[in-house]
Design a protein around this motif. Structure first.
Motif, PDB file in Angstrom:
ATOM      1  N   LYS A 152      32.764  50.489  54.953  1.00  9.55           N
ATOM      2  CA  LYS A 152      31.863  50.148  56.056  1.00  9.55           C
ATOM      3  C   LYS A 152      31.185  48.829  55.737  1.00  9.55           C
ATOM      4  N   PHE A 153      31.272  47.895  56.674  1.00  5.55           N
ATOM      5  CA  PHE A 153      30.523  46.655  56.554  1.00  5.55           C
ATOM      6  C   PHE A 153      29.121  46.892  57.093  1.00  5.55           C
ATOM      7  N   VAL A 154      28.157  46.796  56.209  1.00  4.02           N
ATOM      8  CA  VAL A 154      26.756  47.009  56.565  1.00  4.02           C
ATOM      9  C   VAL A 154      25.905  46.250  55.552  1.00  4.02           C
ATOM     10  N   ALA A 155      24.846  45.614  56.009  1.00  2.00           N
ATOM     11  CA  ALA A 155      23.994  44.833  55.113  1.00  2.00           C
ATOM     12  C   ALA A 155      23.270  45.750  54.134  1.00  2.00           C
ATOM     13  N   LEU A 156      23.440  45.477  52.837  1.00  2.00           N
ATOM     14  CA  LEU A 156      22.760  46.239  51.789  1.00  2.00           C
ATOM     15  C   LEU A 156      21.820  45.305  51.034  1.00  2.00           C
ATOM     16  N   SER A 157      20.552  45.621  51.020  1.00  2.00           N
ATOM     17  CA  SER A 157      19.569  44.754  50.366  1.00  2.00           C
ATOM     18  C   SER A 157      19.569  44.912  48.854  1.00  2.00           C
ATOM     19  N   ASP A 158      20.034  46.063  48.349  1.00  2.00           N
ATOM     20  CA  ASP A 158      20.033  46.318  46.906  1.00  2.00           C
ATOM     21  C   ASP A 158      21.342  47.005  46.515  1.00  2.00           C
ATOM     22  N   ALA A 159      22.380  46.205  46.359  1.00  3.54           N
ATOM     23  CA  ALA A 159      23.705  46.754  46.054  1.00  3.54           C
ATOM     24  C   ALA A 159      23.715  47.467  44.699  1.00  3.54           C
ATOM     25  N   GLU A 160      22.966  46.967  43.733  1.00  3.92           N
ATOM     26  CA  GLU A 160      22.939  47.591  42.410  1.00  3.92           C
ATOM     27  C   GLU A 160      22.358  48.998  42.474  1.00  3.92           C
ATOM     28  N   ARG A 161      21.330  49.188  43.276  1.00  3.17           N
ATOM     29  CA  ARG A 161      20.710  50.513  43.428  1.00  3.17           C
ATOM     30  C   ARG A 161      21.694  51.477  44.087  1.00  3.17           C
ATOM     31  N   VAL A 162      22.408  51.010  45.088  1.00  2.00           N
ATOM     32  CA  VAL A 162      23.422  51.840  45.740  1.00  2.00           C
ATOM     33  C   VAL A 162      24.502  52.232  44.738  1.00  2.00           C
ATOM     34  N   ALA A 163      24.973  51.268  43.944  1.00  2.00           N
ATOM     35  CA  ALA A 163      26.023  51.535  42.969  1.00  2.00           C
ATOM     36  C   ALA A 163      25.567  52.555  41.925  1.00  2.00           C
ATOM     37  N   GLU A 164      24.318  52.454  41.497  1.00  2.00           N
ATOM     38  CA  GLU A 164      23.797  53.389  40.499  1.00  2.00           C
ATOM     39  C   GLU A 164      23.844  54.828  41.015  1.00  2.00           C
ATOM     40  N   ARG A 165      23.469  55.016  42.274  1.00  2.00           N
ATOM     41  CA  ARG A 165      23.509  56.360  42.852  1.00  2.00           C
ATOM     42  C   ARG A 165      24.960  56.833  43.033  1.00  2.00           C
ATOM     43  N   LEU A 166      25.838  55.934  43.407  1.00  2.00           N
ATOM     44  CA  LEU A 166      27.243  56.300  43.591  1.00  2.00           C
ATOM     45  C   LEU A 166      27.869  56.771  42.280  1.00  2.00           C
ATOM     46  N   ARG A 167      27.500  56.158  41.189  1.00  2.00           N
ATOM     47  CA  ARG A 167      28.036  56.586  39.894  1.00  2.00           C
ATOM     48  C   ARG A 167      27.647  58.034  39.601  1.00  2.00           C
TER      49      ARG A 167
END
Length: 273
Positions: free
Chosen positions: A14-29
């Motif tokens: 999904k193309f969507v603006a993410l202001s904090d990609a690192e925070r999203v990645a941390e939760r995905l892990r």
């Protein structure tokens, strides 16, 4: 015959603006601990391919949509499931990148406002049968050779970054002939990334297959498809019923020296893992 539970494969973007990609990645892990695969996170959104037991995939997909840490960014995301004889991945990796899909043109984003027309799998047959449509395969040449839609053009590229040059070389002729460019790729993300640029910068009328080949297989069974579909995991290829085929990486890439690095990468996936 193994009695082990059968794994499935889920691909999504999904193309969507993410202001904090690192925070999203941390939760995905944290959410991917029972799965294998690869997930990319960038300021322009998310893209992933995961494999695992169906219940684990169900839990991940639900969390991606509803976990409050994502602030509803992934609501409406489309998951494409296919089936596995071979476990598709051994490890799970979540990477943060500057962009989800790179194809060598500055200033092009998947968040581009110049959207293309999304055509459902059910309407695709009628679209590609029209005489005012040029059907373009937005994948690498080795993927087209393994399988493609009837009448689809092979742009003859070895990497996605070569695709814009092909489009630029033909855009004027297509416009002069009044053609709509109908294009497709495996899951839709490559078309999504480049479609806005084709429309805005080149003035083309562009339509893309919604959800790509994988969604088309799921929704229709693949009536207009010829051959198999290459997938970037241990399975190598699937058929229109979304089942793994017996095709090997050696059969796909052969002894072409220009594709030797892809063959080496496929072998590193370790099918026995």
């Amino acid at each position: 015959m193994s009695d082990a539970p059968r794994h499935e494969h889920s691909s999504f973007y999904k193309f969507v603006a993410l202001s904090d990609a690192e925070r999203v990645a941390e939760r995905l892990r944290e959410l991917c601990r029972e799965l294998g695969g690869n997930v990319l996170v960038a300021p322009e959104g998310i893209s992933g391919a995961l494999g695992g037991l169906p219940a684990a995939l169900d839990a991940f997909e639900l969390a991606l949509v509803e976990d409050p840490i994502f602030e509803s960014a992934f609501r409406g995301i489309q998951f494409k499931r296919s089936f596995c004889t071979t476990r598709p991945f051994t490890l799970c990796k979540v990477h943060v990148k500057p962009e989800l899909v790179a194809f060598g043109l500055e200033g092009v984003s998947g968040l581009d406002d110049a959207r293309t027309t999304h055509v459902s799998p059910q309407d695709w047959h009628q679209l590609i049968a029209r005489e005012d449509v040029v059907l373009l395969d937005n994948r690498n040449s080795f993927e087209w050779k393994l399988g493609h839609f009837r009448g689809a053009i092979d742009p003859g590229v070895r990497h996605f970054r070569d695709f814009p040059a092909y489009v630029q070389a033909h855009a004027e002729a297509w416009k002069q002939a009044g053609k709509t460019v109908a294009m497709y790729c495996t899951g839709g993300i490559r078309c999504e990334k480049i479609g806005g640029w084709m429309s805005r910068e080149l003035g083309l009328q562009v339509a893309q297959l919604d959800g790509g080949i994988l969604n088309y297989f799921e929704q229709t069974g693949g009536e207009d498809w010829q051959g198999e579909c290459f997938v970037f995991d241990k399975r190598i290829a699937i058929d229109p019923q979304r089942e793994e085929t017996a095709t090997t990486a050696e059969q796909v890439f052969g002894d072409d020296p220009d594709e030797a690095w892809r063959l080496a990468r496929a072998r590193r996936l370790d099918p026995a893992g």
